[in-house]
Design a protein around this motif. Structure first.
Motif, PDB file in Angstrom:
ATOM      1  N   HIS A   4       0.834  -1.206   0.000  1.00  0.00           N
ATOM      2  CA  HIS A   4       0.000   0.000   0.000  1.00  0.00           C
ATOM      3  C   HIS A   4       0.870   1.259   0.000  1.00  0.00           C
ATOM      4  O   HIS A   4       0.699   2.098  -0.873  1.00  0.00           O
ATOM      5  N   HIS A  18      -7.137  -2.506   3.944  1.00  0.00           N
ATOM      6  CA  HIS A  18      -8.283  -2.361   3.047  1.00  0.00           C
ATOM      7  C   HIS A  18      -8.178  -3.277   1.824  1.00  0.00           C
ATOM      8  O   HIS A  18      -9.111  -3.361   1.047  1.00  0.00           O
ATOM      9  N   HIS A  19      -7.057  -3.952   1.668  1.00  0.00           N
ATOM     10  CA  HIS A  19      -6.960  -4.935   0.590  1.00  0.00           C
ATOM     11  C   HIS A  19      -7.481  -6.289   1.039  1.00  0.00           C
ATOM     12  O   HIS A  19      -7.492  -7.235   0.257  1.00  0.00           O
TER      13      HIS A  19
HETATM   14 CU   LIG Z   1      -4.081   0.155  -0.641  1.00  0.00          CU
END
Ligand SMILES: [Cu+2]
Lengths: 128, 542
Positions: free
Chosen positions: B249, B298-299
């Motif tokens: 990220h 959030h993945h």
């Molecule tokens: Cu991300």
């Protein structure tokens, strides 16, 4: 580089020897404590001593105590990011069964994946 | 009439050896530029093959297994070999020391080493293509990446090595920015491009080692079965995703922050207007760098992560939108009442503003836990990702490339053709990815080889768009290469920029400046200083 940055701080030999001795003593303590059962505190004590030793090495042997404070900030921020990683990951791994009671149960017990008697080992990432 | 100085970094010293062992940041930047453009071409060809295969349902040109390898290689090459090094290692290397008024980066040898390490890592990646390319997707998720028979180890080894090249560049830039600024250039008088690269470098240095650890653990798991990720041995496959996204990220900000940095620079120069909210833009880069480390979960909303973690990560993800939004508003405010010039770099800048806003806002959809449950692993994600990474970073990269091209080569490309190409890129891009948003919202899963007939129309549109893009990039390659040999001399300051790189010759002297430049004004003081761009002077005298 300005002179102020580069002022060598010479640590007296005695300090090195004292820190070295402290490290040895702490190692002996670590070994000694391992023979005493402290219950849940076994780990706490072991890690506490290890952290203290690492701190001594970083502060004196690696000169962090005397160097430009920027290096200290860099060092601590590394620890901080490690902390962020471990803590946020533990919100997952320690709390997998929280909030919804249904989580640990099959949504449809008759589904194909629950047909075998053995509990699903999930080696294929749920692609059975 | 503008002239090209006889002795410049391109012509002096001469010989292949003087290039292979050069310590000049400009030459290293140029070598990086060629290397990444090569891999952009390779990754682009893979993308075109994927789009061709998806033109109609069922098998068209490749088998399902080959298709899996194609999208894996497209992703891995574009991420690790193109986008991550793209702006920092090529344009950053070329321009950063010039902007700071320095003779070179702080560690020129480390800089050269980073290029060789890049090439070394790239060789592993190329080898893995020959030796049975990996088919795991560029994310290498366990447990599949442990089980597949394809060349996972060589590709991950390549990515592992490439990480070091990235760290070296980041480290070099951090020290350079701290130590080699021109006299008078305080932190808040630095150009915003420098601020963006500074924030990027922090992420490169802090996050990349985690990728190294992750890939090493994956290799150990495959080779020795140590059981970190294998549940049969007491491991946790989701833990791999934590490791992977803790780097990856922030890595998307390694990719986008330099793009934002370029836009901050260009929007002021090409509208001859002082940047609106300088300090806020500078701070928002640092804020993005920091917050980017807190949102990786959030993945994993539907990967079996705990609901509590999902909620925390969803909440934190919304924070990333704030500094990005601040930047967009500041850029738009800068344009207000500016003397906007519709140059090629500026056209790409406008394209960036539109495409990145779409990409960023759809990212908010995906960051919302409940919406993501429906949209995850669909083409909606693919479209979002390409709007930020391609519509954002790659478009910004081309904006910057066209902006600094006359500085790098001393010659101008044909602006009229370049502008038409920019429009074609914009149309082609949207034609490729808007259908993917629609398909995704209708449930077309990503990475699938085959699909239901109802999606065919959208897939066809997307394929047409991809080929239009490919065509536009081909034109770009032709006119850029042509300009190297035949372009009109551009002058030292073709756009009328105030930063230091425009005060030296084009192309710059091997030592950048003949005397140490002194920084007396702000980087965007268009309210105080009047400059006429060299390109416009030409027009006046003609
Ligand atoms: Cu991300």
């Amino acid at each position: 580089m300005s002179k102020k940055d580069h002022q060598e701080h010479v640590i007296p030999l005695m300090v090195y020897l004292a820190v070295g001795a402290a490290l040895l003593v702490l190692t002996v303590i670590t070994v000694a404590v391992s023979y005493v059962n402290l219950g849940p505190f076994n780990l706490v004590v072991a890690i506490g001593i290890a952290t203290f030793k690492a701190m001594l090495v970083a502060l004196f042997f690696m000169h962090l105590l005397y160097d430009n404070k920027l290096f200290m900030a860099v060092f601590l921020s590394g620890l901080m990011f490690l902390g962020v990683f471990i803590i946020l990951t533990m919100f997952d791994t320690m709390k997998r069964d929280m909030i919804y009671d249904e989580v640990a149960k099959p949504i449809n017990p008759k589904a194909v994946i629950y047909q075998e008697s053995a509990p699903p080992t999930d080696q294929t990432g749920g692609q059975q | 009439m503008n002239i090209i100085p006889e002795k410049n970094y391109l012509t002096y010293p001469k010989g292949l050896k003087s290039w292979l062992f050069t310590l000049d940041h400009k030459r290293i930047g140029l070598m990086y530029l060629f290397a990444i453009m090569f891999f952009f071409l390779v990754g682009g060809i893979f993308a075109l093959m994927i789009r061709l295969e998806l033109f109609s349902p069922g098998k068209d040109i490749v088998s399902a297994d080959t298709y899996n390898q194609l999208f894996t290689l497209h992703g891995a090459i574009m991420i690790f070999l193109f986008i991550i090094p793209s702006i920092p290692a090529s344009l950053g290397n070329l321009i950063l020391p010039l902007m700071l008024g320095a003779k070179d980066v702080a560690f020129p040898r480390l800089n050269l080493a980073s290029w060789y390490i890049y090439v070394f890592g790239a060789m592993f990646a190329v080898y893995s293509m020959i030796a049975g390319a990996a088919d795991t997707g560029w994310t290498f998720y366990t447990p599949y990446s442990i089980e597949t028979n394809t060349a996972v180890i060589s590709l991950t080894t390549g990515a592992f090595i490439l990480g070091f090249s990235s760290i070296f560049t980041g480290l070099n830039f951090l020290v350079t920015i701290h130590k080699l600024r021109a006299p008078g250039m305080t932190w808040f008088k630095m150009p915003l491009f420098v601020w963006g690269l500074y924030a990027t470098s922090i992420i490169q240095v802090v996050a990349t080692p985690v990728l190294g650890i992750t890939l090493l653990l994956l290799i150990l798991e495959r080779v020795a079965g140590i059981g970190i990720f294998n549940p049969a041995l007491g491991g946790d496959p989701v833990l791999f995703q934590h490791f992977f996204w803790f780097y990856s990220h922030p890595a998307v900000y390694i990719m986008i922050l330099p793009g934002m940095a370029i836009i901050s620079e260009l929007i002021s120069v090409h509208s001859h207007k002082k940047i609106f909210g300088y300090k806020v833009i500078a701070y928002s880069s640092l804020a993005i760098a920091f917050i980017s480390f807190l949102v990786w979960g959030h993945h994993m909303f539907v990967s079996g992560q705990s609901e509590l973690a999902g909620m925390i990560f969803s909440f934190l993800t919304f924070f990333v939108g704030v500094p990005s939004g601040i930047k967009v508003f500041n850029w738009v405010a800068t344009l207000y009442k500016g003397a906007v010039r519709f140059t090629t770099p500026m056209l790409y800048t406008f394209a960036f503003l539109i495409l990145f806003s779409i990409g960023g806002l759809t990212g908010i959809f995906l960051g919302a836990l409940s919406v993501d449950v429906h949209l995850h692993d669909t083409y909606f994600v693919v479209a979002h990702f390409h709007y930020t990474m391609m519509g954002g970073t790659v478009i910004a990269f081309f904006a910057g490339l066209h902006h600094w091209w006359p500085k790098i080569w001393g010659r101008m490309y044909n602006e009229r053709i370049a502008k038409i190409t920019a429009v074609l890129v914009f149309i082609g891009f949207n034609l490729t990815f808007i259908p993917q948003f629609i398909m995704g919202a209708h449930g077309m899963p990503r990475r699938y080889y085959d699909y239901l007939p109802q999606f065919q129309g959208m897939h066809e549109l997307s394929t047409y768009g991809a080929y239009l893009l490919g065509f536009a990039f081909t034109i770009m390659a032709v006119y850029l290469i042509h300009s190297i040999f035949k372009g009109k001399p551009a002058g030292n300051n073709p756009w009328g920029g105030l930063t230091l790189e425009w005060q030296t010759t084009s192309p710059p002297d091997p030592h950048n400046f003949h005397e140490v430049p002194v920084w007396t004004h702000g980087p965007y003081d268009y309210d105080k200083i009047k400059v006429t761009p060299d390109l416009e002077k030409e027009l006046e005298t003609a």
